[in-house]
Design a protein around this motif. Structure first.
Motif, short mmCIF file in Angstrom:
data_model
loop_
_atom_site.label_atom_id
_atom_site.label_comp_id
_atom_site.label_asym_id
_atom_site.label_seq_id
_atom_site.Cartn_x
_atom_site.Cartn_y
_atom_site.Cartn_z
N ASN A 168 0.85 -1.19 0.00
CA ASN A 168 0.00 0.00 0.00
C ASN A 168 0.88 1.24 0.00
O ASN A 168 2.07 1.16 0.25
N ARG A 169 0.28 2.39 -0.22
CA ARG A 169 1.00 3.65 -0.16
C ARG A 169 1.17 4.08 1.30
O ARG A 169 0.27 3.90 2.12
N PHE A 170 2.30 4.72 1.59
CA PHE A 170 2.62 5.06 2.98
C PHE A 170 1.67 6.08 3.59
O PHE A 170 1.53 6.17 4.81
N TYR A 171 0.98 6.86 2.75
CA TYR A 171 0.22 7.98 3.29
C TYR A 171 -1.07 7.57 3.98
O TYR A 171 -1.86 8.44 4.38
N TRP A 225 -7.05 6.28 -1.01
CA TRP A 225 -5.85 5.51 -0.66
C TRP A 225 -6.06 4.02 -0.97
O TRP A 225 -5.15 3.37 -1.50
N ASN A 226 -7.23 3.51 -0.66
CA ASN A 226 -7.52 2.10 -0.88
C ASN A 226 -7.39 1.71 -2.36
O ASN A 226 -6.99 0.58 -2.69
N GLY A 227 -7.71 2.63 -3.24
CA GLY A 227 -7.63 2.35 -4.67
C GLY A 227 -6.30 2.74 -5.30
O GLY A 227 -6.10 2.50 -6.49
N LEU A 252 -3.08 10.88 5.94
CA LEU A 252 -4.19 11.17 5.04
C LEU A 252 -4.51 12.66 4.98
O LEU A 252 -4.59 13.25 3.91
N ASN A 253 -4.73 13.26 6.12
CA ASN A 253 -4.97 14.69 6.20
C ASN A 253 -4.59 15.17 7.59
O ASN A 253 -4.20 14.37 8.45
N ALA A 254 -4.67 16.47 7.81
CA ALA A 254 -4.18 17.04 9.07
C ALA A 254 -4.88 16.44 10.29
O ALA A 254 -4.27 16.27 11.34
N LYS A 255 -6.17 16.10 10.17
CA LYS A 255 -6.90 15.58 11.31
C LYS A 255 -6.63 14.10 11.56
O LYS A 255 -6.64 13.66 12.71
N LYS A 256 -6.36 13.35 10.51
CA LYS A 256 -6.18 11.90 10.66
C LYS A 256 -4.73 11.46 10.70
O LYS A 256 -4.45 10.29 10.97
N SER A 257 -3.80 12.36 10.43
CA SER A 257 -2.42 11.97 10.20
C SER A 257 -1.71 11.53 11.48
O SER A 257 -1.52 12.33 12.41
N PHE A 258 -1.27 10.29 11.52
CA PHE A 258 -0.43 9.83 12.62
C PHE A 258 0.92 10.53 12.57
O PHE A 258 1.50 10.87 13.60
N VAL A 259 1.43 10.75 11.36
CA VAL A 259 2.72 11.42 11.20
C VAL A 259 2.67 12.83 11.81
O VAL A 259 3.53 13.20 12.62
N ARG A 260 1.67 13.61 11.41
CA ARG A 260 1.57 14.98 11.92
C ARG A 260 1.42 14.98 13.44
O ARG A 260 2.04 15.78 14.13
#
Length: 629
Positions: free
Chosen positions: A293-296, A464-466, A300-308
């Motif tokens: 899968n893709r790493f993002y 992301w899933n696609g 995904l976005n500012a609210k969901k991002s584990f990275v951020r």
């Protein structure tokens, strides 16, 4: 009478589809003006719709004739995936006179009971009026696929979906009761039966779906045109669409956490994210996402991002972005991915001049991380990794869930035939994962986007899933054979990588193990087994939801829950029995665990801020590799 599940359902639909044509005429006729002029105008409208659809189909056929492959690849057609299970389902005892008589009796009773509510059939009262009942009918069988009132408005469609639900339950019961099969074969039978039963739902066909028929009438046929266009678009690209094309652009409204690509190889890019705090933990964090899968998914976005979120907690975060496989990667094997993880660890250590790094491995990258830790331990280099966090990762594949239905010898052999250039097209894998949740990820979209012609939603998770990635075929087949089928990773020294044998029992690195309670890809019972092989301290957390939502669950969402148990448990059942439930996200629990391992902080300057003065970087995050197909 029918002798297997497919024939039984097909026979029922064949006869009832003819009746459906009459229902269609009646349905449209109710809304057509009685005068001749209006009828003529209506006929012209539908003739134009038919002509447009014929033109669209003709253009598509001409377009396909100009290509090397004149027909869409089989993974574009979920029915062909379903058809592969028919031979398995034929083991069910439909030919038994007792079974057929029971089915016949059950269907007869159900039909008469449903029709009686509409004033029809032998059970209706003498003074009952035929047609729709005065009150909402109390149908005995319920399913969310048939929640729309249209399924109950007319007796034909009420009977149709009720009979389907009855036969579905009976057929699944026959599969459950089948004896004399090995457990793996029995599980495969149940999976194939469920897939076929779901595929044959009347909701999936235009003539037996009253909601689709009503949409066609309401839109004067425009929904049929849109749905047909959606179908052909998906046939062109060989993949089911889940979200509106063009709604998301990498680096613009998805995968937008600021950072730089600081290192790259032909296999991966290494992204370092820009700190947002004045001080950061001295030990950085290196994340290995799954290469399937893709790493993002973690950005995904500012609210969901584990990275951020991790960056905001004062963690220096690095992310590996794997390259989607092409013909140049045909010879890659597991050694290459393990070596890449070791290399990335060394690159981060050297870049920031630190002795060790924290690591995260998600799904198959977590499996590989366990092997990497074992390799480092064998070489006496275990101290390069300060901690290892495993997101829904398996090492013992004895109870690996529904994916095991795709790893018998014939299916592994088939993968070789599907990979003539040395890599497996990611659309095959996407179709496999979709079929694991067929009603949610295939058939609901067939109904909404093909039959009803609805617009696609703009949903980042579905995008992301696609967004599929290709896999090195050699390594993928080895992975399925050696890990899923033969379960060799947990056998000490059965496998090797980087020139040394792999023994998971040598791993003494502190570990944090997260599992999703409803995960169907990496079941929690399977993830739990990692605890049996670690020599060092570990913490296990059971999160609410599944493989994705159980991981991507930011504290701000206030969703789900997680369970922890400080007492050592011998099994997942024992863990759950003594566990304490906490509402919301497990992320704060994880960051507290990480800080307990080392809370020393340093100023966020120098190479802690990628791309600063004197720091040579390659490009902005999210980098090129995540865009390659």
């Amino acid at each position: 009478m029918a002798t297997d599940a497919t024939e039984l359902f097909t026979e029922m639909f064949r006869s009832q589809s003819q009746q459906a044509m009459g229902q269609i005429t009646g349905l449209f006729g109710q809304f057509m003006p009685a005068d001749g002029l209006a009828e003529a105008e209506n006929a012209v409208q539908w003739a134009q719709i038919a002509s447009r659809m014929h033109a669209i189909w003709t253009d598509y056929q001409v377009e396909q004739l100009g290509k090397a492959q004149a027909s869409p690849p089989h993974y574009a057609d979920p029915m062909k995936w379903i058809a592969t299970g028919q031979a398995v389902v034929r083991q069910l005892p439909f030919a038994s006179p007792d079974v057929q008589q029971r089915l016949w009796n059950g269907v007869s009773v159900l039909i008469n009971g449903v029709l009686a509510q509409y004033g029809l059939g032998p059970n209706a009262g003498a003074d009952a009026a035929a047609g729709a009942p005065a009150t909402e009918p109390e149908l005995p069988l319920r399913d969310r696929r048939f929640a729309d009132p249209e399924w109950r408005r007319q007796p034909f469609f009420a009977v149709l979906h009720q009979v389907y639900l009855l036969l579905s339950a009976e057929i699944m019961g026959l599969a459950e009761a089948t004896e004399g099969l090995e457990p793996a074969r029995k599980a495969q039978l149940l999976f194939a039966t469920r897939a076929i039963v779901d595929a044959l739902s009347p909701a999936n066909f235009p003539l037996t779906n009253p909601v689709a028929l009503e949409a066609a009438q309401r839109s004067k046929g425009e929904s049929l045109v849109r749905g047909f266009e959606n179908l052909l678009d998906d046939m062109r690209k060989g993949q089911l669409t889940h979200t509106r094309p063009g709604a998301f652009v990498l680096g613009e409204n998805i995968a937008v956490t600021p950072g730089k690509v600081v290192f790259e190889t032909p296999l991966y890019q290494l992204i370092q994210y820009t700190p947002t705090t004045e001080k950061v933990l001295k030990t950085p964090l290196l994340i290995f996402p799954p290469w399937i899968n893709r790493f993002y998914i973690l950005d995904l976005n500012a609210k969901k991002s584990f990275v951020r979120w991790a960056v905001e907690q004062g963690v220096t975060v690095f992310m590996v972005s794997w390259k989607s496989a092409d013909a140049s990667m045909a010879d890659l094997v597991w050694d290459d991915y393990i070596a890449a993880q070791v290399e990335a660890i060394d690159v981060v250590r050297a870049r920031l001049d630190v002795p060790s790094v924290h690591t995260i491995g998600y799904c198959v990258a977590g499996t590989t991380l366990a092997a990497t830790l074992a390799v480092l331990a064998r070489k006496g280099e275990a101290d390069k990794v300060a901690s290892a966090t495993f997101f829904t990762a398996q090492v013992d594949f004895e109870e690996a869930g529904d994916l095991k239905h795709f790893v018998d010898d014939p299916q592994i052999e088939t993968l070789g035939k599907l990979s003539p250039e040395g890599y497996l097209d990611g659309r095959y894998l996407a179709a496999t994962f979709n079929i694991l949740r067929g009603n949610d990820l295939i058939w609901s979209y067939v109904e909404k986007n093909y039959l009803k012609g609805e617009d696609y939603p703009a949903f980042d998770l579905l995008h992301w899933n696609g967004d599929v990635t290709n896999l090195p075929a050699h390594w993928h087949r080895d992975y399925l054979r050696d890990l899923y089928r033969d379960n060799r990773l947990v056998v000490a020294d059965s496998m090797q990588a980087c020139g040394v044998p792999i023994d998971l029992h040598r791993i003494a690195t502190p570990a944090y193990i997260q599992a999703g309670r409803e995960d169907h890809i990496a079941p929690p019972e399977s993830v739990w087994k990692l605890t049996h092989y670690l020599a060092g301290p570990w913490t296990f957390v059971l999160a609410g939801s599944g493989h994705i939502a159980g991981v991507v669950n930011p504290p701000s969402s206030n969703k789900y829950q997680y369970w922890v148990n400080d007492a050592r448990s011998d099994s997942l059942d024992a863990f759950v029995e003594g566990a304490q439930e906490h509402p919301g996200s497990w992320w704060p629990h994880w960051i507290a665990w990480l800080r307990d391992l080392g809370a020393e902080e340093i100023a966020a300057r120098g190479k802690r801020r990628p791309g600063g003065r004197g720091d040579k970087v390659i490009e902005d995050a999210p980098g090129r590799y995540v865009t390659l197909r």
